[in-house]
Design a protein around this motif. Structure first.
Motif, mmCIF file in Angstrom:
data_model
loop_
_atom_site.group_PDB
_atom_site.id
_atom_site.type_symbol
_atom_site.label_atom_id
_atom_site.label_comp_id
_atom_site.label_asym_id
_atom_site.label_seq_id
_atom_site.Cartn_x
_atom_site.Cartn_y
_atom_site.Cartn_z
ATOM 1 N N PRO A 138 0.810 -1.230 0.000
ATOM 2 C CA PRO A 138 0.000 0.000 0.000
ATOM 3 C C PRO A 138 0.837 1.272 0.000
ATOM 4 O O PRO A 138 0.368 2.322 -0.425
ATOM 5 N N PHE A 139 2.082 1.176 0.463
ATOM 6 C CA PHE A 139 2.956 2.350 0.454
ATOM 7 C C PHE A 139 3.166 2.869 -0.960
ATOM 8 O O PHE A 139 3.463 4.050 -1.164
ATOM 9 N N SER A 140 2.983 1.999 -1.951
ATOM 10 C CA SER A 140 3.248 2.370 -3.339
ATOM 11 C C SER A 140 2.371 3.512 -3.820
ATOM 12 O O SER A 140 2.688 4.160 -4.826
ATOM 13 N N ARG A 141 1.277 3.779 -3.127
ATOM 14 C CA ARG A 141 0.372 4.842 -3.580
ATOM 15 C C ARG A 141 1.026 6.230 -3.508
ATOM 16 O O ARG A 141 0.516 7.178 -4.114
ATOM 17 N N VAL A 142 2.149 6.359 -2.779
ATOM 18 C CA VAL A 142 2.764 7.681 -2.640
ATOM 19 C C VAL A 142 3.550 8.076 -3.884
ATOM 20 O O VAL A 142 3.890 9.250 -4.041
ATOM 21 N N TYR A 143 3.853 7.132 -4.765
ATOM 22 C CA TYR A 143 4.662 7.447 -5.941
ATOM 23 C C TYR A 143 3.793 8.072 -7.035
ATOM 24 O O TYR A 143 2.598 7.788 -7.140
ATOM 25 N N ASP A 144 4.437 8.899 -7.848
ATOM 26 C CA ASP A 144 3.731 9.450 -9.003
ATOM 27 C C ASP A 144 3.399 8.350 -10.002
ATOM 28 O O ASP A 144 2.322 8.359 -10.602
ATOM 29 N N GLU A 145 4.337 7.432 -10.198
ATOM 30 C CA GLU A 145 4.101 6.320 -11.106
ATOM 31 C C GLU A 145 4.758 5.055 -10.560
ATOM 32 O O GLU A 145 5.744 5.120 -9.816
ATOM 33 N N ILE A 146 4.211 3.916 -10.963
ATOM 34 C CA ILE A 146 4.777 2.614 -10.641
ATOM 35 C C ILE A 146 5.000 1.892 -11.954
ATOM 36 O O ILE A 146 4.048 1.673 -12.717
ATOM 37 N N ALA A 188 -4.622 -3.589 -9.405
ATOM 38 C CA ALA A 188 -6.066 -3.379 -9.509
ATOM 39 C C ALA A 188 -6.825 -4.354 -8.610
ATOM 40 O O ALA A 188 -7.794 -3.986 -7.934
ATOM 41 N N GLN A 189 -6.398 -5.609 -8.601
ATOM 42 C CA GLN A 189 -7.064 -6.624 -7.788
ATOM 43 C C GLN A 189 -6.808 -6.422 -6.296
ATOM 44 O O GLN A 189 -7.668 -6.708 -5.459
ATOM 45 N N ALA A 190 -5.625 -5.906 -5.946
ATOM 46 C CA ALA A 190 -5.284 -5.720 -4.529
ATOM 47 C C ALA A 190 -6.062 -4.574 -3.904
ATOM 48 O O ALA A 190 -6.301 -4.572 -2.687
ATOM 49 N N GLN A 191 -6.449 -3.570 -4.719
ATOM 50 C CA GLN A 191 -7.222 -2.430 -4.224
ATOM 51 C C GLN A 191 -6.547 -1.775 -3.017
ATOM 52 O O GLN A 191 -7.136 -1.626 -1.941
ATOM 53 N N VAL A 192 -5.290 -1.386 -3.216
ATOM 54 C CA VAL A 192 -4.544 -0.742 -2.137
ATOM 55 C C VAL A 192 -4.446 0.769 -2.339
ATOM 56 O O VAL A 192 -3.668 1.437 -1.671
ATOM 57 N N GLY A 193 -5.251 1.313 -3.242
ATOM 58 C CA GLY A 193 -5.289 2.759 -3.417
ATOM 59 C C GLY A 193 -4.368 3.303 -4.485
ATOM 60 O O GLY A 193 -4.217 4.522 -4.591
ATOM 61 N N VAL A 194 -3.756 2.436 -5.276
ATOM 62 C CA VAL A 194 -2.883 2.892 -6.358
ATOM 63 C C VAL A 194 -3.743 3.269 -7.555
ATOM 64 O O VAL A 194 -4.575 2.486 -8.012
ATOM 65 N N ARG A 195 -3.529 4.474 -8.069
ATOM 66 C CA ARG A 195 -4.305 4.951 -9.209
ATOM 67 C C ARG A 195 -3.947 4.154 -10.467
ATOM 68 O O ARG A 195 -2.781 3.887 -10.722
ATOM 69 N N GLU A 196 -4.950 3.795 -11.227
ATOM 70 C CA GLU A 196 -4.713 3.011 -12.430
ATOM 71 C C GLU A 196 -3.835 3.763 -13.421
ATOM 72 O O GLU A 196 -2.974 3.175 -14.072
#
Length: 668
Positions: free
Chosen positions: A328-336, A348-356
């Protein structure tokens, strides 16, 4: 072997100190001398490789200095007993005073050692950067610390031996003789340290070192930066990206937050800066940096994530179905940036708040070295590369504990010729010592199998093996010549900051030599020899190229091996069942699923014997594209284009990326 040696050192340490009070009680100077020889000899041999007993003693305020004082106090008690009328000869009184004087002489030497350590522990460490402005002088030998311990122990031994011999023989002159040698050695040590300190008195201090780095930043103006922080032995997560970063357009650099990572850093021509203190890192001007890459999710990442002018991209250190790959920490990055579509779907399946729209498919540039398709001739080879136990108690983390020995035993017992390669994870046993024990037993199985196979055969190398050994020696010698300064075998971190330089041409030569060494190590030894493939001689992707099949766990090793297109098996360590296991883990969809008792290996071996029996070949190719992306354009091209696209959007002040994937034709 090492454990046995350490054990004997500890035994002599304990026995020596137990003999001392016994010698005092029995009034036996010679017995006391024997105990002292055992104790001091153990101290000298064991200092370079401390054991658990020494650490335990130190943690309980019984370190080496306390043990030295203990021996000296017992000596005084023995001397009192040796002269019952309590009229100690003047020579013995003098030697007691010498003990006090030796302690006083240790004060300046300890102060000099501390000053040297503080002076040469620079606020910043660098590689491939001109450090002339730091005025780093030639440092002391790396053995200075252990040598100081040895001098202290030897001088103390001399001081004890003189009075002991005086008490045992009645020759009182021996007491001041031993004390004189003790003091002479202590004074000589201080004289040895003085010029070393003088050579280093002008090294730049903290503020000046930081100004020096800022001056370099202003001149170089880095555009792309990889910021890395991690635990010891995690340097491989950084090293896998060095070659890719070196091939990028523009000015790229590496920023580290841990000194120990500098010791693990692989040779690179990229500029490297290590700033351990976060506040000092943030006080520097990094405004020229446009993109910051991150290879691991660690708390220290916050130091550069506070840079508002840069775009922050998580590139990780391998895609897999582990929970760490959807942190879930990954949501802080501009891109992954992920290797293929599987990474996008995983988030997408994990639904941890990362923007598509933050997910970008760039492939895996490192996989270009992996050969695709059947390996060809030679003894069929299976690589067993389990992952480690991880930080959680999830029973499905690794196959090592539940099935590792069974897997290796079954492979070794194959009725047909089969070579086994075993590659444990570097973190094996870090959290769970039981895994380290299993690892040791598996290594034993491989050693026993090799010994049995070699029995009755000629050990003489063939002409081809002799030629490979000769060339391997030449390759290693050239690598040592190029990288001698980089590794700093004779210096400390300050010396390496001053001297470590590697041009791009040298780096390319080193990479070629590494690849050649990786080819040659397989040419020596018997063709069917089972191997423990760890250490710098055995790069992971070279092991892939030498293997016809892989047995592993859910980890990035499986995803990377997918580039070869060869059969692989994954252990269902938690016993979920093949259907459920494949449902939960994308990489398992084209794998042979092994049960916790290593059931299923026969299906993997059947696919090796007869390609017609390989029922998963077509599924592997489809899954390969899904996990790693298309073969064209190359991953390096896609990586560079993703970087250029992000920089362009940053310049326009537009961070979000259009969700539609870039057409392959547009990337050519």
């Amino acid at each position: 072997m090492k454990r046995g040696i350490h054990g004997r050192r500890d035994h002599s340490l304990v026995l020596g100190h137990l003999l001392l009070p016994v010698a005092v009680l029995l009034d036996r100077p010679w017995l006391f001398l024997g105990g002292t020889v055992l104790a001091v000899g153990s101290e000298l041999r064991g200092e370079r490789q401390p054991s658990w007993l020494r650490r335990m003693l130190r943690d309980n305020f019984l370190g080496m200095e306390v043990r030295t004082t203990f021996r000296e106090i017992l000596l005084l008690l023995l001397l009192v007993r040796a002269w019952p009328e309590r009229q100690l000869p003047p020579a013995v009184v003098l030697c007691v005073s010498a003990f006090v004087l030796r302690r006083l002489l240790r004060m300046p030497s300890t102060a000099v050692m501390g000053r040297l350590w503080r002076t040469r522990k620079l606020a910043v460490e660098t590689r491939n950067i001109d450090a002339a402005g730091l005025r780093i002088g030639r440092g002391p030998a790396r053995e200075l610390g252990p040598l100081a311990v040895q001098v202290n122990q030897v001088s103390g031994f001399l001081g004890i031996t003189g009075p002991l011999l005086a008490a045992a023989t009645g020759e009182h002159v021996l007491a001041p003789a031993g004390s004189g040698l003790m003091l002479l050695l202590a004074v000589g040590w201080c004289c040895y340290l003085a010029p070393v300190l003088l050579r280093n008195r002008r090294i730049a201090g903290r503020e000046e070192a930081l100004r020096h780095v800022q001056k370099w930043i202003d001149a170089y103006r880095p555009e792309t930066m990889l910021h890395f922080a991690g635990t010891r032995t995690s340097g491989y997560q950084l090293n896998m990206w060095l070659e890719t970063l070196a091939r990028l357009d523009g000015r790229t650099m590496i920023l580290l937050s841990n000194r120990h990572t500098m010791e693990e850093l692989a040779p690179t021509s990229l500029p490297v800066v290590c700033i351990p203190v976060g506040a000092e890192l943030m006080n520097l001007d990094w405004s020229s940096v446009k993109v910051v890459f991150y290879a691991a999710n660690v708390g220290a990442s916050i130091q550069t994530m506070r840079l508002p002018t840069a775009r922050h991209v998580f590139i990780g250190h391998g895609d897999s179905d582990k929970l760490a790959s959807v942190n879930p920490f990954s949501r802080v990055y501009d891109e992954i940036w992920t290797a293929g579509r599987a990474g996008v779907d995983r988030y997408a399946q994990a639904q941890v708040g990362v923007r598509e729209e933050a997910l970008v498919e760039v492939g895996r540039p490192q996989l270009g070295r992996i050969q695709h398709g059947p390996r060809g001739g030679g003894v069929r080879t299976v690589l067993y590369a389990p992952t480690w136990e991880s930080w959680t108690e999830d029973p499905g983390n690794t196959s090592l504990g539940v099935a590792g020995e069974k897997i290796v035993a079954k492979l070794l017992a194959s009725p047909e010729p089969l070579r086994v390669l075993y590659r444990p994870h570097p973190f094996t046993g870090l959290r769970d010592r039981r895994m380290a024990a299993v690892d040791t037993r598996i290594r034993g199985l491989i050693a026993q199998a090799n010994a049995k196979a070699a029995a009755g055969t000629s050990a003489a190398p063939t002409a081809g093996q002799k030629a490979a050994l000769a060339e391997l020696a030449e390759v290693r010698a050239e690598l040592a010549s190029i990288l001698g300064g980089w590794r700093g075998a004779k210096g400390d971190s300050a010396d390496r900051t001053r001297d470590c330089r590697l041009t791009r041409a040298q780096e390319e030569r080193v990479n070629w030599l590494h690849n050649r060494r990786g080819e040659l190590v397989w040419s020596v030894g018997r063709p069917d020899e089972h191997r423990l493939v760890i250490g710098e001689d055995y790069a992971l992707y070279d092991c892939f190229n030498e293997s016809d099949a892989l047995v592993s766990d859910i980890s990035s090793v499986v995803s990377d091996f997918m580039a070869s297109g060869r059969p692989y098996a994954i252990t269902d360590a938690a016993g979920l069942g093949a259907e459920e296991f494949r449902l939960r883990n994308t990489a398992a969809r084209a794998a042979v699923i092994l049960t916790p008792d290593a059931g299923g290996l026969d299906a993997l071996l059947a696919a090796l014997r007869d390609p017609a029996a390989d029922e998963l070949a077509e599924q592997r190719e489809e899954l390969k594209s899904y996990l790693l992306g298309p073969e064209e354009p190359s991953s390096m091209t896609r990586f560079q284009m993703a970087l250029d696209d992000l920089v362009a959007r940053r310049a326009r002040g537009r961070v979000p990326r259009l969700r539609e994937p870039v057409e392959a034709s547009a990337l050519r």
